[in-house]
Write a protein that holds these residues in place. Structure first.
Motif, PDB file in Angstrom:
ATOM      1  N   SER A  20      51.617  34.483  -7.802  1.00 23.60           N
ATOM      2  CA  SER A  20      50.976  33.647  -6.602  1.00 23.60           C
ATOM      3  C   SER A  20      51.608  32.675  -5.920  1.00 23.60           C
ATOM      4  O   SER A  20      52.315  31.396  -6.872  1.00 23.60           O
ATOM      5  CB  SER A  20      49.806  33.694  -6.792  1.00 23.60           C
ATOM      6  N   ILE A  21      51.436  32.634  -4.807  1.00 25.96           N
ATOM      7  CA  ILE A  21      51.653  31.435  -4.056  1.00 25.96           C
ATOM      8  C   ILE A  21      50.859  31.450  -2.877  1.00 25.96           C
ATOM      9  O   ILE A  21      50.307  32.095  -2.620  1.00 25.96           O
ATOM     10  CB  ILE A  21      53.210  31.680  -3.612  1.00 25.96           C
ATOM     11  N   SER A  22      50.168  30.223  -3.177  1.00 29.88           N
ATOM     12  CA  SER A  22      48.983  29.927  -1.932  1.00 29.88           C
ATOM     13  C   SER A  22      49.141  28.968  -1.515  1.00 29.88           C
ATOM     14  O   SER A  22      50.155  27.512  -1.869  1.00 29.88           O
ATOM     15  CB  SER A  22      47.726  29.697  -2.255  1.00 29.88           C
ATOM     16  N   GLY A  23      48.701  28.237  -0.049  1.00 27.89           N
ATOM     17  CA  GLY A  23      48.562  26.908   0.403  1.00 27.89           C
ATOM     18  C   GLY A  23      47.913  27.130   1.629  1.00 27.89           C
ATOM     19  O   GLY A  23      46.619  27.943   2.023  1.00 27.89           O
ATOM     20  N   ILE A  24      48.132  25.795   2.549  1.00 26.62           N
ATOM     21  CA  ILE A  24      47.064  25.618   3.600  1.00 26.62           C
ATOM     22  C   ILE A  24      47.967  25.774   4.468  1.00 26.62           C
ATOM     23  O   ILE A  24      49.574  24.886   4.219  1.00 26.62           O
ATOM     24  CB  ILE A  24      46.057  24.391   2.906  1.00 26.62           C
ATOM     25  N   ILE A  25      47.588  26.033   5.495  1.00 26.94           N
ATOM     26  CA  ILE A  25      48.582  25.750   7.107  1.00 26.94           C
ATOM     27  C   ILE A  25      47.862  24.741   7.648  1.00 26.94           C
ATOM     28  O   ILE A  25      46.815  24.813   8.443  1.00 26.94           O
ATOM     29  CB  ILE A  25      49.082  27.098   7.725  1.00 26.94           C
ATOM     30  N   GLU A  26      48.493  23.366   8.529  1.00 29.82           N
ATOM     31  CA  GLU A  26      47.519  22.756   9.608  1.00 29.82           C
ATOM     32  C   GLU A  26      49.145  21.859  10.498  1.00 29.82           C
ATOM     33  O   GLU A  26      49.888  22.490  10.675  1.00 29.82           O
ATOM     34  CB  GLU A  26      47.634  22.177   8.701  1.00 29.82           C
ATOM     35  N   SER A  92      53.134  21.840   7.810  1.00 32.48           N
ATOM     36  CA  SER A  92      52.368  22.052   8.771  1.00 32.48           C
ATOM     37  C   SER A  92      52.865  22.126  10.165  1.00 32.48           C
ATOM     38  O   SER A  92      54.197  22.334   9.397  1.00 32.48           O
ATOM     39  CB  SER A  92      53.010  19.997   9.067  1.00 32.48           C
ATOM     40  N   LEU A  93      53.071  22.655  10.690  1.00 28.69           N
ATOM     41  CA  LEU A  93      53.184  23.084  11.972  1.00 28.69           C
ATOM     42  C   LEU A  93      53.033  22.733  13.345  1.00 28.69           C
ATOM     43  O   LEU A  93      52.009  22.087  13.862  1.00 28.69           O
ATOM     44  CB  LEU A  93      52.658  24.344  13.136  1.00 28.69           C
ATOM     45  N   LYS A  94      54.184  23.141  14.220  1.00 31.33           N
ATOM     46  CA  LYS A  94      54.315  21.563  15.475  1.00 31.33           C
ATOM     47  C   LYS A  94      53.784  22.613  16.375  1.00 31.33           C
ATOM     48  O   LYS A  94      54.574  23.878  16.671  1.00 31.33           O
ATOM     49  CB  LYS A  94      55.567  21.063  15.596  1.00 31.33           C
ATOM     50  N   SER A  95      52.934  22.229  16.960  1.00 30.44           N
ATOM     51  CA  SER A  95      52.383  22.621  19.170  1.00 30.44           C
ATOM     52  C   SER A  95      53.832  22.949  19.904  1.00 30.44           C
ATOM     53  O   SER A  95      54.474  21.271  19.485  1.00 30.44           O
ATOM     54  CB  SER A  95      51.807  22.749  19.086  1.00 30.44           C
TER      55      SER A  95
END
Length: 95
Positions: A20-26, A92-95
């Motif tokens: 499994s791979i898990s994580g957080i998107i911010e 991390s995502l950039k808007s």
């Protein structure tokens, strides 16, 4: 005895080939979690969506190095290379 070994292999074999791979998107600016982000393993049917806390999990992630595509409305789509040593990620995502 032979059937016992076969059954043991059948029970353990998924552990040898998947994880499994898990994580957080911010958000890259605010570091706040982003809900509803689509995380897709490239060239496969595996994927997930982040929850209200930005968390996601992809079951049966194949061992080895794989690219995941991360996309969300209002953010730039990115691709991230994940290897079997990196099973808990923060992206991390950039808007």
């Amino acid at each position: 005895m032979k059937s016992g070994i076969t059954i043991m292999f059948m029970l353990c074999s998924p552990l040898l080939f998947a994880q499994s791979i898990s994580g957080i998107i911010e958000d890259s600016d605010s570091q706040l979690p982003i809900e509803g982000v689509h995380i897709q393993v490239v060239n496969s049917s595996l994927g997930a969506a982040s929850d209200k806390n930005g968390k996601f999990i992809i079951q049966d992630f194949p061992k080895g190095k794989h690219t995941v595509r991360i996309s969300a409305v209002g953010y730039s789509t990115i691709e991230h290379l994940v290897n079997e040593d990196e099973l808990d990620v923060t992206i991390s995502l950039k808007s």
